[in-house]
Motif scaffolding. Structure first.
Motif, PDB file in Angstrom:
ATOM      1  N   ALA A   1      40.998  42.652  44.728  1.00 34.62           N
ATOM      2  CA  ALA A   1      40.329  42.411  46.014  1.00 34.62           C
ATOM      3  C   ALA A   1      41.159  41.467  46.879  1.00 34.62           C
ATOM      4  CB  ALA A   1      38.930  41.849  45.795  1.00 34.62           C
ATOM      5  N   PHE A   2      41.729  40.422  46.254  1.00 34.19           N
ATOM      6  CA  PHE A   2      42.585  39.508  47.016  1.00 34.19           C
ATOM      7  C   PHE A   2      43.845  40.229  47.491  1.00 34.19           C
ATOM      8  CE2 PHE A   2      40.407  36.104  44.458  1.00 34.19           C
ATOM      9  CZ  PHE A   2      39.716  35.586  45.524  1.00 34.19           C
ATOM     10  N   ARG A   3      44.361  41.106  46.655  1.00 39.33           N
ATOM     11  CA  ARG A   3      45.558  41.878  47.020  1.00 39.33           C
ATOM     12  C   ARG A   3      45.255  42.751  48.235  1.00 39.33           C
ATOM     13  NH1 ARG A   3      50.281  42.996  44.615  1.00 39.33           N
ATOM     14  NH2 ARG A   3      51.186  45.040  44.933  1.00 39.33           N
ATOM     15  N   THR A   4      44.066  43.367  48.254  1.00 39.08           N
ATOM     16  CA  THR A   4      43.645  44.182  49.397  1.00 39.08           C
ATOM     17  C   THR A   4      43.497  43.321  50.640  1.00 39.08           C
ATOM     18  OG1 THR A   4      42.527  45.762  47.973  1.00 39.08           O
ATOM     19  CG2 THR A   4      41.812  45.678  50.275  1.00 39.08           C
ATOM     20  N   GLN A   5      42.822  42.191  50.492  1.00 34.48           N
ATOM     21  CA  GLN A   5      42.583  41.307  51.634  1.00 34.48           C
ATOM     22  C   GLN A   5      43.883  40.729  52.178  1.00 34.48           C
ATOM     23  OE1 GLN A   5      39.881  38.086  50.835  1.00 34.48           O
ATOM     24  NE2 GLN A   5      40.171  37.162  52.822  1.00 34.48           N
ATOM     25  N   THR A   6      44.749  40.291  51.285  1.00 33.11           N
ATOM     26  CA  THR A   6      45.998  39.638  51.682  1.00 33.11           C
ATOM     27  C   THR A   6      47.060  40.646  52.103  1.00 33.11           C
ATOM     28  OG1 THR A   6      45.517  37.867  50.123  1.00 33.11           O
ATOM     29  CG2 THR A   6      47.776  38.022  50.879  1.00 33.11           C
ATOM     30  N   GLY A   7      47.027  41.810  51.500  1.00 35.15           N
ATOM     31  CA  GLY A   7      48.057  42.814  51.706  1.00 35.15           C
ATOM     32  C   GLY A   7      48.989  42.823  50.507  1.00 35.15           C
ATOM     33  N   ALA A   8      49.319  44.004  50.004  1.00 38.31           N
ATOM     34  CA  ALA A   8      50.129  44.116  48.792  1.00 38.31           C
ATOM     35  C   ALA A   8      51.494  43.454  48.950  1.00 38.31           C
ATOM     36  CB  ALA A   8      50.288  45.588  48.401  1.00 38.31           C
ATOM     37  N   ASP A   9      52.171  43.700  50.069  1.00 38.83           N
ATOM     38  CA  ASP A   9      53.497  43.103  50.274  1.00 38.83           C
ATOM     39  C   ASP A   9      53.412  41.576  50.318  1.00 38.83           C
ATOM     40  OD1 ASP A   9      54.646  45.605  50.356  1.00 38.83           O
ATOM     41  OD2 ASP A   9      54.781  45.681  52.548  1.00 38.83           O
ATOM     42  N   GLN A  10      52.396  41.056  50.995  1.00 38.36           N
ATOM     43  CA  GLN A  10      52.234  39.605  51.090  1.00 38.36           C
ATOM     44  C   GLN A  10      51.935  39.002  49.714  1.00 38.36           C
ATOM     45  OE1 GLN A  10      52.953  37.697  53.529  1.00 38.36           O
ATOM     46  NE2 GLN A  10      52.044  35.755  52.931  1.00 38.36           N
ATOM     47  N   MET A  11      51.048  39.635  48.941  1.00 38.05           N
ATOM     48  CA  MET A  11      50.723  39.117  47.614  1.00 38.05           C
ATOM     49  C   MET A  11      51.948  39.153  46.714  1.00 38.05           C
ATOM     50  SD  MET A  11      48.423  37.694  45.724  1.00 38.05           S
ATOM     51  CE  MET A  11      46.830  38.023  46.460  1.00 38.05           C
ATOM     52  N   ASP A  12      52.725  40.233  46.768  1.00 36.37           N
ATOM     53  CA  ASP A  12      53.951  40.309  45.973  1.00 36.37           C
ATOM     54  C   ASP A  12      54.922  39.206  46.379  1.00 36.37           C
ATOM     55  OD1 ASP A  12      52.902  42.508  44.659  1.00 36.37           O
ATOM     56  OD2 ASP A  12      54.072  43.974  45.814  1.00 36.37           O
ATOM     57  N   TRP A  13      55.031  38.954  47.669  1.00 41.73           N
ATOM     58  CA  TRP A  13      55.917  37.902  48.161  1.00 41.73           C
ATOM     59  C   TRP A  13      55.456  36.532  47.659  1.00 41.73           C
ATOM     60  CZ3 TRP A  13      55.109  33.607  51.256  1.00 41.73           C
ATOM     61  CH2 TRP A  13      56.253  32.948  51.685  1.00 41.73           C
ATOM     62  N   LEU A  14      54.148  36.259  47.746  1.00 43.04           N
ATOM     63  CA  LEU A  14      53.618  34.984  47.271  1.00 43.04           C
ATOM     64  C   LEU A  14      53.943  34.776  45.796  1.00 43.04           C
ATOM     65  CD1 LEU A  14      50.120  35.070  48.996  1.00 43.04           C
ATOM     66  CD2 LEU A  14      51.957  33.450  49.505  1.00 43.04           C
ATOM     67  N   ASN A  15      53.690  35.782  44.997  1.00 40.48           N
ATOM     68  CA  ASN A  15      53.935  35.661  43.558  1.00 40.48           C
ATOM     69  C   ASN A  15      55.415  35.525  43.241  1.00 40.48           C
ATOM     70  OD1 ASN A  15      51.179  35.807  43.064  1.00 40.48           O
ATOM     71  ND2 ASN A  15      51.223  38.026  42.875  1.00 40.48           N
ATOM     72  N   ALA A  16      56.265  36.171  44.018  1.00 37.98           N
ATOM     73  CA  ALA A  16      57.713  36.078  43.789  1.00 37.98           C
ATOM     74  C   ALA A  16      58.229  34.659  44.039  1.00 37.98           C
ATOM     75  CB  ALA A  16      58.458  37.071  44.689  1.00 37.98           C
ATOM     76  N   GLN A  17      57.572  33.892  44.881  1.00 40.26           N
ATOM     77  CA  GLN A  17      58.040  32.538  45.198  1.00 40.26           C
ATOM     78  C   GLN A  17      58.025  31.628  43.979  1.00 40.26           C
ATOM     79  OE1 GLN A  17      59.496  32.318  48.253  1.00 40.26           O
ATOM     80  NE2 GLN A  17      58.796  34.443  48.187  1.00 40.26           N
ATOM     81  N   VAL A  18      57.106  31.886  43.032  1.00 41.01           N
ATOM     82  CA  VAL A  18      57.024  31.066  41.824  1.00 41.01           C
ATOM     83  C   VAL A  18      57.291  31.881  40.561  1.00 41.01           C
ATOM     84  CG1 VAL A  18      55.584  29.269  42.805  1.00 41.01           C
ATOM     85  CG2 VAL A  18      54.495  31.281  41.800  1.00 41.01           C
TER      86      VAL A  18
END
Length: 190
Positions: A119-136
């Motif tokens: 649900a967060f992935r949908t709300q945030t957007g898949a590309d944005q969520m992947d980018w956030l997770n890649a940062q750490v």
């Protein structure tokens, strides 16, 4: 984040407040309370006035009415506002328990691999969520969050009270200290 407005308020804020009120006097002197917020609550200072207004509503029903009347125009999504309220509620409870030595803190998880992540992935957007997770380097796990919850609940920390402990692998710190290049964020709002 994708749940109906009223449900978010009832579960994340008003239910937590009611439970806290019902149980607080039963907590042993020197006990601990650990609430679960989110990194979405990190921006609580932007809306401290309406947060305090909501927390000042005297009953659950009046809280629901305030929530329904005000949250649609609060300036952020209901989930984020609810977690901002949890952070401030934690601070208020910390003051309430200080005379009895009760420590009250909260944990603010970042993206965590739970049933809510899609649900967060949908709300945030898949590309944005992947980018956030890649940062750490990865998404958090429930065990990552449990370590912090356990430490706050039963660990050794005599002088920690009223804190919002961010547990996101350093994501929030990186954004604030600028070692995460937020300009590379797919949606430009990291």
């Amino acid at each position: 984040g994708t749940a109906p407005l009223e449900l978010v308020g009832r579960v994340n804020v008003l239910g937590l407040r009611l439970l806290s009120d019902l149980l607080f006097e039963r907590i042993v002197d020197g006990g601990t309370v650990v609430n679960v917020a989110s990194i979405a609550g990190n921006t609580w200072k932007r809306r401290v006035r309406p947060i305090l207004e909501l927390l000042a509503t005297p009953t659950y029903e009046e809280g629901v009415a305030w929530w329904n009347a005000n949250v649609p125009t609060i300036g952020t999504d209901p989930y984020s506002f609810s977690k901002e309220v949890v952070v401030v509620h934690t601070m208020q409870l910390a003051g309430r328990g200080i005379a009895r030595g009760i420590q009250v803190n909260d944990v603010g998880p970042g993206p965590t691999d739970t049933p809510l992540l899609p649900a967060f992935r949908t709300q945030t957007g898949a590309d944005q969520m992947d980018w956030l997770n890649a940062q750490v380097g990865r998404v958090g796990t429930p065990a990552d969050i449990a370590e912090a919850l356990t430490w706050l609940a039963i660990g050794e920390h005599r002088w920690l009270n009223g804190n919002h402990l961010t547990v996101d692998g350093g994501l929030s710190a990186g954004m604030q200290a600028r070692w995460v290049d937020t300009r590379s964020s797919p949606d430009g709002r990291a």
